[in-house]
Design an enzyme around this catalytic site. Structure first.
Site, PDB file in Angstrom:
ATOM      1  N   LYS A 157       0.845  -1.263   0.036  1.00 28.11           N
ATOM      2  CA  LYS A 157      -0.052  -0.092   0.065  1.00 28.11           C
ATOM      3  C   LYS A 157       0.814   1.406  -0.089  1.00 28.11           C
ATOM      4  O   LYS A 157       0.730   2.363  -0.807  1.00 28.11           O
ATOM      5  CB  LYS A 157      -0.787   0.029   1.245  1.00 28.11           C
ATOM      6  N   ASN A 158       1.797   1.238   0.784  1.00 26.96           N
ATOM      7  CA  ASN A 158       2.741   2.377   1.138  1.00 26.96           C
ATOM      8  C   ASN A 158       3.643   2.768  -0.196  1.00 26.96           C
ATOM      9  O   ASN A 158       4.186   3.867  -0.120  1.00 26.96           O
ATOM     10  CB  ASN A 158       3.379   2.479   2.535  1.00 26.96           C
ATOM     11  N   ARG A 170       0.431  15.087  12.952  1.00 30.52           N
ATOM     12  CA  ARG A 170       1.231  14.864  11.683  1.00 30.52           C
ATOM     13  C   ARG A 170       1.558  16.079  10.729  1.00 30.52           C
ATOM     14  O   ARG A 170       0.895  16.306   9.610  1.00 30.52           O
ATOM     15  CB  ARG A 170       0.391  13.636  10.888  1.00 30.52           C
ATOM     16  N   ILE A 199       3.562  18.838   8.326  1.00 36.91           N
ATOM     17  CA  ILE A 199       4.121  18.544   7.087  1.00 36.91           C
ATOM     18  C   ILE A 199       5.621  19.615   6.949  1.00 36.91           C
ATOM     19  O   ILE A 199       5.543  19.973   5.869  1.00 36.91           O
ATOM     20  CB  ILE A 199       3.309  18.599   5.851  1.00 36.91           C
ATOM     21  N   ASP A 235       4.113   0.833  12.228  1.00 36.52           N
ATOM     22  CA  ASP A 235       2.783   0.164  11.639  1.00 36.52           C
ATOM     23  C   ASP A 235       2.413  -1.093  12.323  1.00 36.52           C
ATOM     24  O   ASP A 235       1.311  -1.635  11.952  1.00 36.52           O
ATOM     25  CB  ASP A 235       2.722  -0.083  10.215  1.00 36.52           C
ATOM     26  N   ARG A 255      -8.853  -0.054   3.840  1.00 36.49           N
ATOM     27  CA  ARG A 255      -7.947   0.978   3.308  1.00 36.49           C
ATOM     28  C   ARG A 255      -6.851   0.336   2.980  1.00 36.49           C
ATOM     29  O   ARG A 255      -6.052   1.103   1.830  1.00 36.49           O
ATOM     30  CB  ARG A 255      -7.830   2.207   4.164  1.00 36.49           C
TER      31      ARG A 255
HETATM   32  C1  EPZ Z   1       4.100   6.983   6.492  1.00 30.94           C
HETATM   33  O1  EPZ Z   1       3.316   8.108   6.921  1.00 30.94           O
HETATM   34  C2  EPZ Z   1       3.258   5.841   6.079  1.00 30.94           C
HETATM   35  N1  EPZ Z   1       2.328   6.197   5.443  1.00 30.94           N
HETATM   36  C3  EPZ Z   1       2.798   5.508   7.700  1.00 30.94           C
HETATM   37  O2  EPZ Z   1       1.752   4.498   7.496  1.00 30.94           O
HETATM   38  C4  EPZ Z   1       3.941   4.820   8.581  1.00 30.94           C
HETATM   39  O3  EPZ Z   1       3.138   4.976   9.766  1.00 30.94           O
HETATM   40  C5  EPZ Z   1       4.648   6.344   8.694  1.00 30.94           C
HETATM   41  O4  EPZ Z   1       5.228   6.533   7.393  1.00 30.94           O
HETATM   42  C6  EPZ Z   1       5.759   6.050   9.589  1.00 30.94           C
HETATM   43  O5  EPZ Z   1       6.587   4.960   9.273  1.00 30.94           O
HETATM   44  C7  EPZ Z   1       2.571   5.978   3.992  1.00 30.94           C
HETATM   45  O6  EPZ Z   1       3.646   5.806   3.336  1.00 30.94           O
HETATM   46  C8  EPZ Z   1       1.491   6.425   2.981  1.00 30.94           C
HETATM   47  P1  EPZ Z   1       6.336  10.133   8.378  1.00 30.94           P
HETATM   48  P2  EPZ Z   1       4.153   9.485   6.829  1.00 30.94           P
HETATM   49  O7  EPZ Z   1       6.440  11.369   7.735  1.00 30.94           O
HETATM   50  O8  EPZ Z   1       4.803   9.762   5.766  1.00 30.94           O
HETATM   51  C9  EPZ Z   1       7.090  13.555  11.871  1.00 30.94           C
HETATM   52  C10 EPZ Z   1      -0.009   3.056   7.415  1.00 30.94           C
HETATM   53  O9  EPZ Z   1      -0.722   2.537   8.439  1.00 30.94           O
HETATM   54  N2  EPZ Z   1       7.051  14.408  10.755  1.00 30.94           N
HETATM   55  O10 EPZ Z   1       7.443   9.149   8.271  1.00 30.94           O
HETATM   56  O11 EPZ Z   1       3.157  10.373   7.211  1.00 30.94           O
HETATM   57  C11 EPZ Z   1       5.548  12.653  12.227  1.00 30.94           C
HETATM   58  O12 EPZ Z   1       5.010  13.469  12.970  1.00 30.94           O
HETATM   59  C12 EPZ Z   1       0.271   4.513   7.782  1.00 30.94           C
HETATM   60  O13 EPZ Z   1       0.270   2.270   6.402  1.00 30.94           O
HETATM   61  C13 EPZ Z   1       7.192  15.813  11.237  1.00 30.94           C
HETATM   62  O14 EPZ Z   1       7.571  15.980  12.168  1.00 30.94           O
HETATM   63  O15 EPZ Z   1       4.840   9.281   8.220  1.00 30.94           O
HETATM   64  C14 EPZ Z   1       6.046  11.591  12.705  1.00 30.94           C
HETATM   65  O16 EPZ Z   1       6.397  11.852  14.329  1.00 30.94           O
HETATM   66  C15 EPZ Z   1       0.007   5.057   9.062  1.00 30.94           C
HETATM   67  N3  EPZ Z   1       7.323  16.759   9.855  1.00 30.94           N
HETATM   68  C16 EPZ Z   1       7.372  10.991  12.027  1.00 30.94           C
HETATM   69  O17 EPZ Z   1       7.865  12.381  11.389  1.00 30.94           O
HETATM   70  C17 EPZ Z   1       6.926  16.349   8.855  1.00 30.94           C
HETATM   71  O18 EPZ Z   1       7.190  17.167   7.907  1.00 30.94           O
HETATM   72  C18 EPZ Z   1       7.487   9.997  10.839  1.00 30.94           C
HETATM   73  O19 EPZ Z   1       6.203  10.380   9.980  1.00 30.94           O
HETATM   74  C19 EPZ Z   1       6.792  14.888   8.580  1.00 30.94           C
HETATM   75  C20 EPZ Z   1       6.704  14.199   9.571  1.00 30.94           C
END
Ligand code: EPZ
Length: 429
Positions: free
Chosen positions: A22-23, A122, A124, A305, A397
């Site tokens: 999925k990811n 979360r 960005i 996850d 999903r």
């Molecule tokens: C990806 O989400 C995955 N989703 C998530 O899977 C997964 O849990 C997550 O990575 C962590 O491995 C997809 O790939 C579509 P991150 P993402 O940016 O990219 C912080 C599932 O169940 N952060 O790696 O949104 C954030 O708050 C889903 O399949 C910032 O601070 O996660 C978090 O604490 C759920 N600023 C950490 O980084 C930013 O600009 C990791 O988040 C971006 C992120």
């Protein structure tokens, strides 16, 4: 709304074919718009997030032909819009990848600010920092993120936080930037490598994916390509932990064992027997399971996850286990639901203490996100009696044919309408 009815005390046994990731799929599909030529993606999982992505792409003007259950042909041709549909984008966070791919193709993109979800905040900020470094102007108004760049120029970007999403978005935009971009402190997940391979097949020059530093030399235009999505390591890990938690024996097929090393090591530490072959892994429950500590980290650490399913496995190990969730603030919404089934768990900040060993009992529970939903199903399979898991749309999903795969492993699980689900509160009565 629908719910699953699950009868417990069912050891899972047999073989299950794992679907595409999925990811990875939700990053490859937006990347397809970077070319006007035809792209063919194989091994796409049949899940709601992919179907939503397909709707967004068609709404943008991409012509899409299905060439089999998991094969899509996409021709972005002359896209009509730079703003994916608001209603569709609000359905899934990963649609923010259109920021990077539309910026790369058109120098412009308009995407709604992504919603939060049940994993805690979360932000960005790292995505926006990277786009700015590449020369994009960003305006946030009326709930929309508007990006524009006369020209994207290569830059050196150091991510403050290891973020999969920010790494993906930077790769997409930098692939079309003039000159060299060096991305540092990036995510090293297999899905990042999969995206790099796809971009390179389209004519990009992306090097170092899977390490801390990715070097990208910009490309003026991209060509069509064919690409097969890697297997879903999170789906595979879910079934592996379900096998150990339910006291069964399951072989997950069509996997890449390298992607599952942290899960294999943890299941062995907890007492399960794990046999690894080139494209399949067999997990066999061995009594007694041993209480252990589990800490989540970015890849190659134990994936966040799989923390919810890992928690269910640890409730089956007699004694005190400790989970530390290092990636998200507050990824413990599944704890209250597990406690309804008799689990003895105490959460203090990022730490969860599990006093395992007492058998769970079936109960009505609600999924709050897809991974907690999968964990509740595993818990229901280990519990005495019947459970009802509501809000299964979360599970749909990201898990392709989940109940069919579980039934194939001997589970008693079926789906039914959920009249008791209160649309407003989103909670089960
Ligand atoms: C990806 O989400 C995955 N989703 C998530 O899977 C997964 O849990 C997550 O990575 C962590 O491995 C997809 O790939 C579509 P991150 P993402 O940016 O990219 C912080 C599932 O169940 N952060 O790696 O949104 C954030 O708050 C889903 O399949 C910032 O601070 O996660 C978090 O604490 C759920 N600023 C950490 O980084 C930013 O600009 C990791 O988040 C971006 C992120």
């Amino acid at each position: 709304m629908e719910k699953f009815i699950v009868k417990g005390r069912t050891p899972l046994s047999g073989r299950v074919k794992i679907s595409g990731s999925k990811n990875s799929a939700v990053a490859l599909l937006p990347a397809a718009v970077m070319t006007s030529e035809t792209v063919c993606l194989e091994n796409l999982p049949d899940i709601t997030d992919v179907r939503t992505m397909i709707e967004i792409l068609e709404n943008l003007g991409v012509s899409i032909r299905r060439r089999g259950r998991d094969v899509l042909e996409l021709t972005p041709g002359n896209l009509s819009k730079i703003a994916p549909s608001y209603e569709l984008v609000k359905k899934m966070r990963a649609s923010y990848y259109f920021m990077g791919s539309l910026l790369a193709r058109f120098g412009q993109a308009e995407v709604p600010i992504p919603g939060g979800c049940d994993l805690g905040p979360r932000p960005i900020d790292q995505h926006l920092k990277g786009f700015t470094a590449l020369g994009a102007a960003i305006n946030i108004e009326h709930g929309m993120i508007k990006l524009s760049a006369k020209k994207l120029t290569g830059a050196r970007i150091y991510l403050d936080v290891v973020s999969i999403g920010a790494t993906v978005n930077m790769m997409l935009a930098a692939a079309a930037a003039e000159g060299r971009t060096v991305l540092e402190n990036v995510a090293k997940e297999p899905e990042i490598v999969d995206l790099a391979n796809f971009l390179n097949a389209m004519g990009a020059s992306v090097k170092g994916a899977g390490t801390d530093v990715i070097r990208i030399d910009g490309t003026k235009s991209f060509k069509g390509a064919m690409h097969a999505v890697i297997p879903d390591r999170i789906e595979a890990g879910t079934f592996m932990m379900a096998a150990a938690a339910t006291g069964g024996q399951v072989t997950v097929e069509d996997v890449i064992p390298k992607h599952l090393e942290a899960i294999t090591a943890k299941i062995r530490e907890i007492g399960g027997k794990v046999e690894v072959d080139p494209e399949k892994i067999t997990v066999k429950w061995v009594s007694p399971l041993v209480p252990s500590d589990l800490k989540t980290f970015p890849y190659p650490g134990f994936p966040t996850d799989l923390q919810p399913p890992g928690m269910v496995l640890l409730t089956a190990a007699k004694g005190l286990s400790v989970i530390t969730e290092n990636v998200f603030d507050g990824r413990y919404n599944h704890v209250d639901e597990l406690k309804r089934m008799g689990a003895r768990i105490k959460v203090e900040g990022r730490t969860a203490l599990i006093d395992g060993g007492a058998p769970l009992t079936g109960a009505p529970v609600a999924a709050t996100d897809l991974r907690s939903g999968a964990a509740l199903i595993i818990a229901a399979l280990t519990a005495d009696g019947e459970s009802q898991i509501s809000a299964v749309e979360h599970i749909d999903r990201g898990y392709d044919s989940f109940e069919q795969k579980l039934t194939g492993l001997g589970a008693s699980i079926y789906r039914k309408n959920d009249e008791s689900y209160d649309q407003q509160s989103g909670k089960v009565d």
